[in-house]
Design an enzyme around this catalytic site. Structure first.
Site, mmCIF file in Angstrom:
data_model
loop_
_atom_site.group_PDB
_atom_site.id
_atom_site.type_symbol
_atom_site.label_atom_id
_atom_site.label_comp_id
_atom_site.label_asym_id
_atom_site.label_seq_id
_atom_site.Cartn_x
_atom_site.Cartn_y
_atom_site.Cartn_z
ATOM 1 N N CYS A 112 0.813 -1.223 0.000
ATOM 2 C CA CYS A 112 0.000 0.000 0.000
ATOM 3 C C CYS A 112 0.844 1.270 0.000
ATOM 4 O O CYS A 112 0.601 2.199 -0.782
ATOM 5 C CB CYS A 112 -0.980 -0.007 1.173
ATOM 6 N N HIS A 165 -2.715 0.940 7.094
ATOM 7 C CA HIS A 165 -3.028 0.948 5.661
ATOM 8 C C HIS A 165 -3.196 2.380 5.174
ATOM 9 O O HIS A 165 -3.636 3.259 5.928
ATOM 10 C CB HIS A 165 -4.310 0.152 5.411
ATOM 11 N N HIS A 177 -6.029 1.938 -3.810
ATOM 12 C CA HIS A 177 -5.024 1.434 -2.871
ATOM 13 C C HIS A 177 -4.567 0.052 -3.321
ATOM 14 O O HIS A 177 -5.150 -0.559 -4.226
ATOM 15 C CB HIS A 177 -5.614 1.366 -1.456
#
Length: 205
Positions: A112, A165, A177
């Protein structure tokens, strides 16, 4: 006398022949550069003739750009108008489907934060910190309803838990993402999982 008559006759014959066989240069004679092969594109026009041919066989640049915008708008299911937002849309669309790879940041595989840092470097020329936790420390924190295209979205699993994240906000509550269970994709902050774990938006100054 005879010689003079012969010379006069030859002169008359010469004039007669020149009248019947006079050659006018062909109007279609090619210019000196005609042997060169040119590639006609909307961005490379070599002469007035090339301009005409380009207009006949190629769509105007504006129409080509509009077609490209339509393609990326359909891929992301949203439309962008600002130049930087449009550039972001172009760039992230090329990454869709890239598999998740921890610690990586290329279109062969990315996690990510690797995805976010790669996009920011390519679109904005900005180098971000490599981890989602350090990115969160480096940006201006903003509320969900203040987010704009290009802002970052951060997630954590609970109070006092670390950021785990990060993604890039697009619009209409959607963000892009690199997810562990699907790679680079567009998701919605309205989905239960992301709604539960969303923590804050982040703006890079």
């Amino acid at each position: 006398m005879t010689k003079a008559i012969v010379l006069s006759a030859l002169a008359i014959l010469s004039l007669t022949l020149s009248y019947f066989y006079e050659v006018t240069p062909a109007k279609s004679s090619a210019p000196a550069h005609a042997s060169t092969t040119f590639k006609i594109t909307p961005y490379a026009i070599n002469s007035g003739e090339d301009m005409v041919r380009a207009m006949e066989f190629y769509e105007p640049v504006e129409e080509a750009t509009a077609a490209a915008e339509e393609f990326y708008s359909q891929k992301l299911n949203m439309r962008f108008t600002k130049p930087k937002s449009w550039q972001l849309a172009q760039t992230v669309t090329r990454w869709i489907g890239t598999p998740y790879r921890y610690g990586r940041s290329s279109r062969k595989g990315t996690d990510c934060s690797g995805f976010v840092s790669s996009i920011y470097r390519e679109v904005y020329g900005i180098r971000l910190s490599r981890s989602s936790k350090s990115m969160f420390r480096d940006v201006q924190h903003i509320k969900k309803d203040e987010m704009q295209t290009g802002d970052l979205v951060f997630f954590r699993r609970g109070p006092k838990q670390p950021i785990f994240h990060v993604g890039i906000y697009l619009k209409n509550n959607k963000f892009i993402h690199s997810a562990t269970n699907g790679g680079v994709m567009v998701s919605s902050l309205n989905e239960p999982y992301y709604r539960n774990y969303f923590y804050a938006g982040g703006r890079v100054n």
